[in-house]
Design an enzyme around this catalytic site. Sequence first.
Site, short mmCIF file in Angstrom:
data_model
loop_
_atom_site.label_atom_id
_atom_site.label_comp_id
_atom_site.label_asym_id
_atom_site.label_seq_id
_atom_site.Cartn_x
_atom_site.Cartn_y
_atom_site.Cartn_z
N SER A 198 -1.41 13.48 -38.85
CA SER A 198 -0.28 14.11 -39.50
C SER A 198 -0.78 15.01 -40.63
CB SER A 198 0.70 13.05 -40.00
OG SER A 198 1.95 13.63 -40.32
N LYS A 226 6.43 10.93 -32.36
CA LYS A 226 6.35 10.68 -33.80
C LYS A 226 7.11 9.39 -34.07
CE LYS A 226 4.85 12.53 -37.73
NZ LYS A 226 3.46 12.91 -37.98
#
Length: 374
Positions: free
Chosen positions: A246, A38
Amino acid sequence: EGSLSWRGVGMGLTFYRGLLDKIDAKVEVFRPSSCKYKSGVEPYILNKMSKENREQMLSLTDSMWDVICQMVSQSRNIPISALKRYASELDIVLAEDAVKYGLVDELAYEDRLAEIYKSYGVEPTDDGIYNTVSLGEYIMERTLTPMRVSVDDRTALSLNSKDLVAILYADGQIVDGSIYMDDYVYGTRLAHELRACRLDPMTKAVVLRVNSPGGSALASDVVWREMMLLQQEKTLVVSMGSMAASGGYYISMPADIILADRLTLTGSIGVYGVMFNLEDTFKKHLGITFDSVATSDSADALGIFHSLTAKERKAIGRSVDKIYDTFISHVAEGRNMSEESVRKVAEGRVWSGVEAKEAGLTDDFGGLNEAISM
């Protein structure tokens, strides 16, 4: 005198760590320990890509480049190895190079188009003008046929007088709220539109076109809930555009079928939080200081003009971990996977459409037309 760029696929990032250091701004990042891919926080804490992000981006560019070369190879009958060599050696720069290596057929000025049209039996209007459409208009006409009709805030394709396929769009960053603004997906508004489709007896199926990098976890969860309820009553298909990552993937999970393009960027199953401390920035560079009173030690918590306390860090960490665990469980439920197997393809990593299908995060390749035909 035109040119054709054939150089391969590259991705770059801009890093702000040096600037933040110069203005004495401090940054704290919160993300689950397993969300090593991430990478949205990296520009604020690093001066270059992490090992994991470099691995991720190399995998993405390689996958995308392979797809592009395969498609061009099939269309132009040029070996893939040759196409990759042309890019590596910068063989194609001039217009003449594009002809020489077979990427275009010939060079011509716009006035020559009349001859080309004529050779295909296309005639101009009485005033000598050819009717043309932009690429965007052409795509829309190919995607939404002239049978489309407007139903409330959505566009629908009429299958017959009683059955409708409703097409909704989630295009842009996902944010909280219910207003409408270009380039944003307002979670409450989209949830209401999904609910309207669920309650409409004429709507037999729904296609959600997702083109979003994600955004608010709360807004995404609000949409997810309505998607789940809708899927329990009607056929629900997600069509992914250039990006459904996401939060964009979060809202897609309940669908019966998820279609993506081979170049779609998707996945990014993870979460992070970023907190800035600008106390020294304002004090040292602007001469501005801050003071306050509060009814408890935590009344002014999570502000940007003081360092985080251990208690504040723990609270943020709990929130981030909870969101990640929820994300994982929703993926496992929506994709009929075990949580253990989801975690292996999660970690905040972004996948290409090709990689996502292999990992079980999507079902097949296709665009909006294919989604509607489902």
